[in-house]
Design an enzyme around this catalytic site. Structure first.
Site, PDB file in Angstrom:
ATOM      1  N   SER A  33       0.904  -1.386  -0.140  1.00 36.11           N
ATOM      2  CA  SER A  33       0.190   0.024  -0.012  1.00 36.11           C
ATOM      3  C   SER A  33       0.688   1.372  -0.002  1.00 36.11           C
ATOM      4  O   SER A  33       0.178   2.346  -0.095  1.00 36.11           O
ATOM      5  CB  SER A  33      -1.082   0.082   1.197  1.00 36.11           C
ATOM      6  N   ASP A  88      10.310   0.077  -3.030  1.00 33.40           N
ATOM      7  CA  ASP A  88       9.393  -0.984  -2.370  1.00 33.40           C
ATOM      8  C   ASP A  88       9.061  -0.711  -1.082  1.00 33.40           C
ATOM      9  O   ASP A  88       9.803   0.317  -0.476  1.00 33.40           O
ATOM     10  CB  ASP A  88      10.108  -2.566  -2.596  1.00 33.40           C
ATOM     11  N   ASP A  91       8.133  -3.818   6.034  1.00 31.60           N
ATOM     12  CA  ASP A  91       7.136  -4.078   7.237  1.00 31.60           C
ATOM     13  C   ASP A  91       7.904  -3.378   8.510  1.00 31.60           C
ATOM     14  O   ASP A  91       7.604  -3.013   9.688  1.00 31.60           O
ATOM     15  CB  ASP A  91       6.646  -5.438   7.743  1.00 31.60           C
ATOM     16  N   GLY A 102       7.311  -8.801   3.452  1.00 30.08           N
ATOM     17  CA  GLY A 102       6.480  -9.984   3.086  1.00 30.08           C
ATOM     18  C   GLY A 102       5.173  -9.705   4.040  1.00 30.08           C
ATOM     19  O   GLY A 102       4.419 -10.883   3.675  1.00 30.08           O
ATOM     20  N   GLY A 104       2.545  -8.596   2.610  1.00 28.79           N
ATOM     21  CA  GLY A 104       1.692  -9.170   1.720  1.00 28.79           C
ATOM     22  C   GLY A 104       2.085 -10.407   0.972  1.00 28.79           C
ATOM     23  O   GLY A 104       1.437 -10.754  -0.113  1.00 28.79           O
ATOM     24  N   GLU A 110       9.891 -10.016  -4.737  1.00 22.26           N
ATOM     25  CA  GLU A 110      10.367  -8.580  -4.197  1.00 22.26           C
ATOM     26  C   GLU A 110      12.012  -8.828  -4.199  1.00 22.26           C
ATOM     27  O   GLU A 110      12.839  -8.049  -4.429  1.00 22.26           O
ATOM     28  CB  GLU A 110       9.880  -8.217  -3.210  1.00 22.26           C
TER      29      GLU A 110
HETATM   30  C1  5RP Z   1       4.881  -7.089   0.490  1.00 22.80           C
HETATM   31  C2  5RP Z   1       5.839  -6.392   1.156  1.00 22.80           C
HETATM   32  C3  5RP Z   1       5.226  -4.921   1.356  1.00 22.80           C
HETATM   33  O1  5RP Z   1       6.221  -4.002   0.590  1.00 22.80           O
HETATM   34  C4  5RP Z   1       5.327  -4.688   2.952  1.00 22.80           C
HETATM   35  O2  5RP Z   1       4.538  -5.620   3.385  1.00 22.80           O
HETATM   36  C5  5RP Z   1       4.617  -3.209   3.171  1.00 22.80           C
HETATM   37  O3  5RP Z   1       3.567  -3.104   2.897  1.00 22.80           O
HETATM   38  P1  5RP Z   1       2.619  -1.689   3.199  1.00 22.80           P
HETATM   39  O4  5RP Z   1       3.308  -0.612   2.344  1.00 22.80           O
HETATM   40  O5  5RP Z   1       1.263  -1.986   2.547  1.00 22.80           O
HETATM   41  O6  5RP Z   1       2.606  -1.488   4.719  1.00 22.80           O
HETATM   42  O7  5RP Z   1       6.992  -6.890   1.660  1.00 22.80           O
HETATM   43  O8  5RP Z   1       5.186  -8.491   0.450  1.00 22.80           O
END
Ligand code: 5RP
Length: 230
Positions: A33, A88, A91, A102, A104, A110
């Site tokens: 997101s 990218d 978390d 990860g 997502g 990635e």
């Molecule tokens: C997906 C990821 C995302 O980049 C990570 O979870 C961050 O997501 P967000 O920006 O929605 O908080 O690694 O696998």
């Protein structure tokens, strides 16, 4: 923090990082997101003619679908093995720019794209900054479905509390058709050593620790956007 404010911080971080993209570049398009704001901004710059000859390498099927909708020309690592820049999310980010990714479930693709990239730029709101990885997040670990229980037991033997990620009543499936074990290790003293341990185990396809890979971190907080460099 109210959800709207977090959205606004994510937008600020993503859009700031999109400013690093130059015409002619091969661009890794991150997942999640926050990274989507960078992708949308790149698409807008292409539409306005501020950028040209960009090709994107998506890091997940969801990002691929979004980029196609936004009209960003796409390529693959087979056609363009070197990616100039990847933007990218993450978390968790520690002071050495080590990451947990990860959330997502896209960390395998990635990491493949990040490893093919000259520059990995991470975009986060400031709630993602931690002193030690594992403080607030479990490590997402992609495992093959065959004998996944054996990987869960192994993670337990390493001191983690693993949980099979679910999608409703069924296990969550990654873009590769694998499962995710979210392994809560608590604060991790030596993430590089843990990464090596995880990599030694058959059945673990990829873990969400990204060690020494990020060059830039763009952090948005209430006081504004900060660009941290290594
Ligand atoms: C997906 C990821 C995302 O980049 C990570 O979870 C961050 O997501 P967000 O920006 O929605 O908080 O690694 O696998």
């Amino acid at each position: 923090m109210p959800r709207m404010n977090i959205e606004s911080l994510k937008r600020q971080a993503g859009e700031f990082a999109a400013g690093f993209v130059e015409s002619g570049m091969t661009v890794g398009l991150g997942s999640g997101s926050t990274a989507i704001f960078a992708t949308r901004r790149i698409a807008l710059s292409l539409q306005r003619g501020e950028l040209s000859a960009i090709v994107g390498v998506p890091t997940s099927l969801a990002t691929e679908a979004a980029a196609i909708k936004l009209g960003i020309p796409l390529t693959t690592l087979a056609e363009r093995p070197r990616v100039d820049i990847t933007i990218d999310g993450a978390d968790e980010v520690d002071p050495a720019f080590n990451l947990i990714k990860g959330g997502g479930g896209a960390h395998l693709r990635e990491k493949i794209v990040a490893q093919a990239s000259e520059r990995l730029v991470i975009v986060v709101d400031d709630s993602k900054l931690v002193d030690q990885l594992g403080t607030a997040w479990a490590i997402p670990i992609e495992v093959v479905p065959f004998a996944w229980e054996s990987q869960a037991a192994h993670l337990q033997s390493l001191g983690a509390k693993p949980r099979l990620r679910m999608d409703g009543d069924a296990p969550f499936h990654t873009d590769q058709g694998n499962f995710i074990l979210d392994a809560d290790f608590g604060p991790i003293a030596d993430p590089a050593a843990l990464a090596r341990q995880l990599e030694a185990r058959a059945g673990i396809v990829e873990h969400g620790l990204f060690i020494g890979m990020a060059r830039d971190v763009v952090v948005a907080g209430v006081a504004g956007v900060q660009h941290l460099r290594r």
